[in-house]
Design a protein around this motif. Structure first.
Motif, PDB file in Angstrom:
ATOM      1  N   LEU A 116       0.814  -1.216   0.000  1.00 54.56           N
ATOM      2  CA  LEU A 116       0.000   0.000   0.000  1.00 54.56           C
ATOM      3  C   LEU A 116       0.850   1.270   0.000  1.00 54.56           C
ATOM      4  O   LEU A 116       0.312   2.368  -0.100  1.00 54.56           O
ATOM      5  CB  LEU A 116      -0.919   0.008   1.222  1.00 54.56           C
ATOM      6  N   THR A 233      -9.031  -1.954   1.240  1.00 58.19           N
ATOM      7  CA  THR A 233      -8.137  -1.292   0.281  1.00 58.19           C
ATOM      8  C   THR A 233      -7.047  -2.225  -0.218  1.00 58.19           C
ATOM      9  O   THR A 233      -6.634  -2.155  -1.382  1.00 58.19           O
ATOM     10  CB  THR A 233      -7.498  -0.056   0.943  1.00 58.19           C
ATOM     11  N   ARG A 237      -6.155  -1.992  -4.363  1.00 60.75           N
ATOM     12  CA  ARG A 237      -5.082  -1.119  -4.826  1.00 60.75           C
ATOM     13  C   ARG A 237      -4.167  -1.832  -5.801  1.00 60.75           C
ATOM     14  O   ARG A 237      -3.896  -3.027  -5.675  1.00 60.75           O
ATOM     15  CB  ARG A 237      -4.251  -0.618  -3.643  1.00 60.75           C
TER      16      ARG A 237
END
Length: 243
Positions: A116, A233, A237
Motif C-alpha cells: 500500500l 483497500t 489497490r
C-alpha cells in the motif's frame, strides 16, 4: 484453481476464512488445518510454544495432500514473539517441511503495508502490553514506523474471539492516530472479515487485519492478484512500485 494452505492454532476466528474465500469470488480455495495451540494463554513463553516446529510440521502433511500452492502460518503472536530473525527461521523450517512457499501473518502485515506504500502505522492489539510491544518491535524491524500501540489486554484467544463489531471498531478507533497512514489489528483470533468496509469508512484510511492479510499473503506467494473491494483497500489497490 489456486489453493492456499493455512495453519491455524486451535479454534477461535477461523470462520473468517470461509467468508474471505466467498468474498474473493474467484477460483481460490482456502484450506485451514488446525494446529495444537497448547495452553490458551498470552504470555510470551506460551506463545513461543504455540509456534514450535513440531506443532507446525504436524499440519503440513494434510495441506500437501490437499494440493496447497502455498502455506501461511496463520498466527501473528506465535511468530513475532520469536523476533524478526527467529520468525524468519520459523518460516524457513515451515517451507522446508512443506516443500512449498511459506510465510507467517506478521510478515504479511509488513508486506501488505509495503504494497500500500505506507510506512507510518498504528497498532490496535488485543494482546497484553508486553506482547503488543513485541509486535511493534517486529514491525520496526521490517522498516515500518509505529506511531502508537493500543493494547486491550485480553488473556486468551478464546476471549478475543467473542468480540463483535462494536468492540473491534472501538479498538481501531482508539488505536488510530492522525499521523498513521494505516491501522493494524494483528490478532488472528479476532473476527474482522465482516467489518472491513465499516472500519475503513470510519477511519478513512486502510485497515489491515490479521486474517485478511494472511489470505492476501498466501495469494502473494502463489502469484495471484484478486480484486475484492469488500476485503478492504489491500484488495483493490494496484501494487506500489518499490524504488
Amino acid at each position: 484453481m489456486t489453493a492456499l494452505g493455512l495453519l491455524y492454532p486451535g479454534h477461535s476466528a477461523e470462520d473468517d476464512y470461509p467468508r474471505i474465500e466467498q468474498l474473493l469470488g474467484s477460483d481460490i480455495r482456502v484450506d485451514v488445518v488446525h494446529t495444537d495451540p497448547g495452553e490458551d494463554a498470552r504470555g510470551v513463553d506460551a506463545l513461543r510454544a504455540t509456534g514450535s516446529a513440531d506443532r507446525l510440521a504436524a499440519g503440513v502433511a494434510e495441506l500437501r495432500l490437499a494440493g496447497a500452492d502455498a502455506v501461511v502460518w496463520a498466527c501473528t503472536s506465535g511468530s513475532f514473539v520469536h523476533g524478526w530473525e527467529g520468525a524468519q527461521q520459523q518460516v524457513r523450517a515451515l517451507a522446508q517441511a512443506a516443500g512449498l512457499p511459506a510465510s507467517a501473518t506478521p510478515f504479511a502485515f509488513v508486506h501488505a503495508a509495503r504494497e500500500l506504500g505506507v510506512r507510518r502505522v498504528a497498532v490496535g492489539a488485543t494482546y497484553p502490553d508486553d506482547v503488543a510491544r513485541l509486535f511493534a518491535e517486529f514491525l520496526r524491524a521490517g522498516g515500518l514506523e509505529v506511531t502508537g500501540v493500543r493494547a486491550s489486554g485480553t488473556a486468551t484467544a478464546a476471549e478475543a474471539a467473542t468480540w463483535g463489531e462494536a468492540e473491534v471498531l472501538a479498538l481501531a478507533r482508539t488505536a488510530d492516530a492522525g499521523e498513521a497512514e494505516a491501522v493494524l489489528l494483528p490478532d488472528t483470533a479476532l473476527h474482522t472479515a465482516a467489518h472491513l468496509p465499516l472500519l475503513e469508512k470510519t477511519l478513512a484510511k486502510p485497515v489491515l487485519t490479521a486474517n485478511q492479510v494472511t489470505v492476501w499473503e498466501g495469494l502473494r506467494l502463489a502469484d495471484r492478484r484478486v480484486n475484492a473491494p469488500a476485503l478492504g483497500t489491500l484488495f483493490t489497490r494496484e501494487p506500489v512500485v518499490q524504488m
